[in-house]
Design an enzyme around this catalytic site. Sequence first.
Site: not given
Length: 473
Positions: A150, A174, A376
Site C-alpha cells: 500500500w 492482488k 522496521e
Amino acid sequence: MDLTVGNVIDGVVRPIGQLTTDLVNPATGERVGSATLSRSAEVDEAMEAAAAAWQSWRRTTPRERQERLLHLASLIEENIDRILEAEVLLTGKPRQATLDFELRRAVDNIRFFAGALRVVPGAAQNEYAVGLTSSIRREPIGVIAQITPWNFPFMMAVWKIVPAIAAGNTVVLKPAETTPTSSVILAELAHIALPSGVMNVVLGDRDTGRLMVEHNRPAMVSLTGSTRAGSDVMRSAAPTVKRLHLELGGKAPAVVFADADIDYAARQIAEGAFWNGGQSCTAEARVLVDATVKDRFVDALLAATKQLRTGGPDDTTAFYGPVASQTQLDRVLRFFERLPRHARILTGGTSSGPGFFVDPTVIDGVNDDDEIVREEVFGPVLTVQSFTSEEEAVRLANSTPYGLAASVWTADQGRSARLSIEIDAGTVWVNCTQNIPSETPHGGFKSSGVGKDLSVYSLDDYSNIKHVLTAHR
C-alpha cells in the site's frame, strides 16, 4: 462518496462482490467506499484466465510485446489525472509529489522494459564438446501470482507486472486491500493494450493472497511487502515448490563521517527518511554518525527536519502525507510508547487528526539492541547513533537482519569504496540517497528478500533458462 471497486478478470471489470472491505481516506479517516473481498472462486477464475492467455502470449515476439507495452505507457499518460485522483484518495499523499515521483516514474519504468526486452544479453551459441553445439534460451515461466503493498500502489503494480509481461508471462495481481483502485485502472488500460487475460487483478486480504500462493496454477510468486509477509509466502509456496521473488523490509543505515558535508548530508538524509512518511523500505531509518561531529550533525538534522511537514493532498506546503491507515498509525505510536528510558525524542513523536498524521520524529540515545533500532517501523522515524571507527560503523550498519539499502556520506573516495563493499545491502548510495533509476537493480540481501525489481536482472528473474544441446549428425 461511495466508491465501489471490483476485480478485473480476462479483461472484464467485474461488479463488486458480495464480500467486501471498506476503503478509507487516510487524510480524513473517513470511509469512502468498498472493494471486493475475493475468495477461491474468484482466484480460480483469474488463474484460469491467465493460464489460457499464456498459451498465446508466450509465443509473441519481443517486437510485439514492446509495441504493446509502449501503448500501455501512452494510455497511462493519457489517463494520468484519473490515476492520480484514485491514488491520492486512498493514500492521502501530496498530489504533485505523487505525480512526479510515482506516476511519471512508472511510465518511465514501462518504457525502459519495452526497450530492454529486445536487447536482453545471453551466452553465445558454442561448442563445449566435440560434435555438440550448446545454445541457451530464455523462456517465460507461466502464470505469475503477484502481491503488491500500500505504500506506492500504482508504481509497485507497474514494477511487478511489466517485467513479468515483458518476459512473456501472464499475471494475476492482488493489490493491498486498502489501496486497490489504481491497480484496477491499470488493468483496465492493460486490457486495451494487451490481449485479454494477460493481466488480471483480484482484490482481497491476506487470505486472498494465501489462496493465490497455494493455487496450483502459478509457477512463481512475486511479493513486495513486509519480511513477515515474505515468510508467510515462503511457507505457503513450499508444498508446490514455486519460484519466489520477494522484495521485503529494510532498516537502511546512513553512515556519516566527519569529512562529509554535514549540512548537505543532514538535509538529504532527513528528506530520505521522511519522504512518503517513512513508508518506504529504502527510507533512511538509522543515522550512524562519527562521534566527533555528532552534535553538529544532530543540530543540522533537526533544522532540516523542522522544514519538513506533513499534510493532506491539497496542502501544497506538505512534504509527505498521512501514514496509510489507523492500523499503521497505531503501530507507529506503540513504538513511541515502548521506547526505553535511555532514548530521547528530540523532535516529533506526536500525531494529529483528523486523518492519520505523524510528525517527523528524530530519536537519540538509542542502543543497538533497542526495538526501535532493530525493527522496521515504516513511519516517519529516524534514530541517531554514533561510532568511533570505520570498523564500528560497518558493524553497526550490518547489525540488523535487513540488507536492502544504505547510504555513505564522506569525502574520502577510498573509504566510500571500502564501505560499498563491506556493507551488506542491495543498494549503497554514496553522498546521495533514494535514487532508483529504471536501469538499476532494486532488491536486498538477508531478510530483505530475494530477486531484483527493475533493470534487465528482473527479466532474468521472470524467465526460465534452458540449455539446448545439439549433436552434429
